[in-house]
Design an enzyme around this catalytic site. Structure first.
Site, PDB file in Angstrom:
ATOM      1  N   ARG A 169      -7.552   0.183  -6.832  1.00  0.00           N
ATOM      2  CA  ARG A 169      -7.596   1.359  -5.973  1.00  0.00           C
ATOM      3  C   ARG A 169      -8.997   1.970  -5.992  1.00  0.00           C
ATOM      4  O   ARG A 169      -9.732   1.828  -6.972  1.00  0.00           O
ATOM      5  CB  ARG A 169      -6.580   2.399  -6.442  1.00  0.00           C
ATOM      6  CG  ARG A 169      -5.132   1.901  -6.465  1.00  0.00           C
ATOM      7  CD  ARG A 169      -4.218   2.942  -7.084  1.00  0.00           C
ATOM      8  NE  ARG A 169      -2.820   2.524  -7.097  1.00  0.00           N
ATOM      9  CZ  ARG A 169      -2.237   1.892  -8.122  1.00  0.00           C
ATOM     10  NH1 ARG A 169      -2.938   1.624  -9.225  1.00  0.00           N
ATOM     11  NH2 ARG A 169      -0.965   1.535  -8.062  1.00  0.00           N
ATOM     12  N   ARG A 267      -7.548  -3.590  -0.667  1.00  0.00           N
ATOM     13  CA  ARG A 267      -6.491  -3.830  -1.657  1.00  0.00           C
ATOM     14  C   ARG A 267      -5.371  -4.668  -1.037  1.00  0.00           C
ATOM     15  O   ARG A 267      -4.894  -5.633  -1.632  1.00  0.00           O
ATOM     16  CB  ARG A 267      -5.971  -2.480  -2.149  1.00  0.00           C
ATOM     17  CG  ARG A 267      -4.862  -2.538  -3.185  1.00  0.00           C
ATOM     18  CD  ARG A 267      -4.643  -1.120  -3.716  1.00  0.00           C
ATOM     19  NE  ARG A 267      -3.383  -0.938  -4.414  1.00  0.00           N
ATOM     20  CZ  ARG A 267      -3.200  -1.230  -5.698  1.00  0.00           C
ATOM     21  NH1 ARG A 267      -4.173  -1.764  -6.389  1.00  0.00           N
ATOM     22  NH2 ARG A 267      -2.035  -0.996  -6.266  1.00  0.00           N
ATOM     23  N   HIS A 290       1.320  -2.175  -9.823  1.00  0.00           N
ATOM     24  CA  HIS A 290       2.520  -1.606  -9.213  1.00  0.00           C
ATOM     25  C   HIS A 290       3.597  -1.416 -10.271  1.00  0.00           C
ATOM     26  O   HIS A 290       3.866  -2.331 -11.060  1.00  0.00           O
ATOM     27  CB  HIS A 290       3.060  -2.529  -8.118  1.00  0.00           C
ATOM     28  CG  HIS A 290       2.257  -2.502  -6.863  1.00  0.00           C
ATOM     29  ND1 HIS A 290       2.265  -3.528  -5.937  1.00  0.00           N
ATOM     30  CD2 HIS A 290       1.408  -1.572  -6.359  1.00  0.00           C
ATOM     31  CE1 HIS A 290       1.459  -3.222  -4.940  1.00  0.00           C
ATOM     32  NE2 HIS A 290       0.934  -2.045  -5.168  1.00  0.00           N
ATOM     33  N   TYR A 299       3.832  -7.475   0.631  1.00  0.00           N
ATOM     34  CA  TYR A 299       2.770  -8.423   0.941  1.00  0.00           C
ATOM     35  C   TYR A 299       3.327  -9.802   1.283  1.00  0.00           C
ATOM     36  O   TYR A 299       2.666 -10.584   1.956  1.00  0.00           O
ATOM     37  CB  TYR A 299       1.787  -8.511  -0.227  1.00  0.00           C
ATOM     38  CG  TYR A 299       1.107  -7.195  -0.485  1.00  0.00           C
ATOM     39  CD1 TYR A 299       0.165  -6.688   0.405  1.00  0.00           C
ATOM     40  CD2 TYR A 299       1.425  -6.434  -1.597  1.00  0.00           C
ATOM     41  CE1 TYR A 299      -0.441  -5.467   0.190  1.00  0.00           C
ATOM     42  CE2 TYR A 299       0.819  -5.215  -1.825  1.00  0.00           C
ATOM     43  CZ  TYR A 299      -0.109  -4.742  -0.923  1.00  0.00           C
ATOM     44  OH  TYR A 299      -0.698  -3.526  -1.148  1.00  0.00           O
TER      45      TYR A 299
END
Length: 318
Positions: A169, A267, A290, A299
């Site tokens: 991030r 990301r 996560h 994803y």
């Protein structure tokens, strides 16, 4: 249990009845000290809960124990009539459920009205991601701006290489210190959400860019008091998130047909390319930090969507 009669949440709860403000203050201390959340996250939680408590006050409730499921549903319905997005409503409903569960667990209310509170399912949109060719174009564009050896140019290449190589991030990137970098093993020590630490590997191109930045760029920008920050701004202090976002948008504007996105788009891109390259879902979950595998699973939809698109374009009977 007794509470000190201080008003909670700073300005967030100042317009609430004393009983609500007091419990909001206790909840703020719980979020900050026991759950160790960032000030920004704490304020977001308090804002959502305070909104519900204001609605309960308008309905005539003066203490938390009288707030029932009907009041919570009325609050959610009010959000809908005001045109709030489904994602916003879902987030606020979750915040209130967490709050009422805490209040029940700590003996502040006899029953938990939020336990059965439903919320609209948010529409999950596929996040944009760069193609491999566009990602190379982004990094080439940054390298072109570093040809003169300027410290900012060298920094920008290293920043983009790290973002794409690791999928961290933007806040995690800006928080990196020099000591968080292990160039021998090519890994970063990253402090993620909830102060959870993880180790993230990166590749040779990113290592080369980091080497040039550390050897030739960072010493030119560092000033007394710069501290241990890995990436520095033009004034010598720790680089801020706004500067990184501006950088990503600016360099992407130079890549033909690339979607406009910020650091979070890189990301998404890193995660998508990892999965398309054969990485398993749990590995990607660990790399991205996560908490839930369900967050990572979006994803797989990105990759499946690309697969279907390629099939429709290539197969004669698609």
């Amino acid at each position: 249990m007794s509470e000190q009669p201080e008003r909670g949440g700073g300005e967030v709860g100042d317009d609430l009845p004393e009983a609500f403000a007091r419990v909001l203050g206790a909840y703020e201390r719980h979020l900050a000290s026991e759950r160790d959340l960032t000030p920004h996250t704490v304020r977001a939680y308090l804002g959502d809960v305070a909104g519900m408590l204001r609605h309960a006050t308008a309905l005539g409730h003066a203490d938390l124990d009288s707030v029932d499921l009907r009041a919570l549903r009325s609050w959610l319905a009010n959000q809908q009539t005001r045109g709030k997005a489904r994602t916003t409503m879902a987030r606020r409903a979750t915040a209130v459920r967490v709050f009422t569960a805490w209040a029940h667990r700590t003996g502040r209310i006899a029953t938990d009205p939020g336990a059965t509170l439903g919320s609209p399912k948010a529409h999950r949109t596929l996040p944009p991601a760069l193609s491999a060719e566009q990602a190379r174009g982004l990094l080439d564009a940054a390298a072109g701006h570093a040809d003169d050896g300027s410290p900012v140019g060298l920094r920008d290449v290293a920043v983009l290489e790290v973002l794409y190589a690791t999928g961290i991030r933007v806040g995690e990137l800006c928080g990196l210190d020099v000591d968080d970098l292990d160039r021998e093993r090519r890994v970063l020590r990253v402090m993620g959400k909830g102060r959870k630490e993880r180790t993230v590997p990166y590749g040779v191109p990113a290592d080369r860019a980091l080497g040039r930045w550390l050897e030739r760029g960072r010493p030119q920008l560092a000033v007394p008091g710069a501290g241990a920050a890995l990436f520095l701004g033009v004034r010598g202090g720790r680089v801020d998130q706004r500067a990184v976002r501006t950088l990503v948008h600016a360099r992407l504007a130079e890549v033909p047909h690339a979607p406009d996105m910020g650091p979070h788009g890189l990301r998404h891109t890193a995660a998508t390319h990892l999965l398309e390259g054969g990485a398993d879902l749990r590995t990607v979950q660990e790399l991205l930090g996560h908490a839930s595998l369900a967050t990572t699973q979006i994803y797989t939809h990105v990759s499946s969507d690309r697969l279907r698109s390629a099939y429709r374009l290539a197969h004669p009977r698609a």
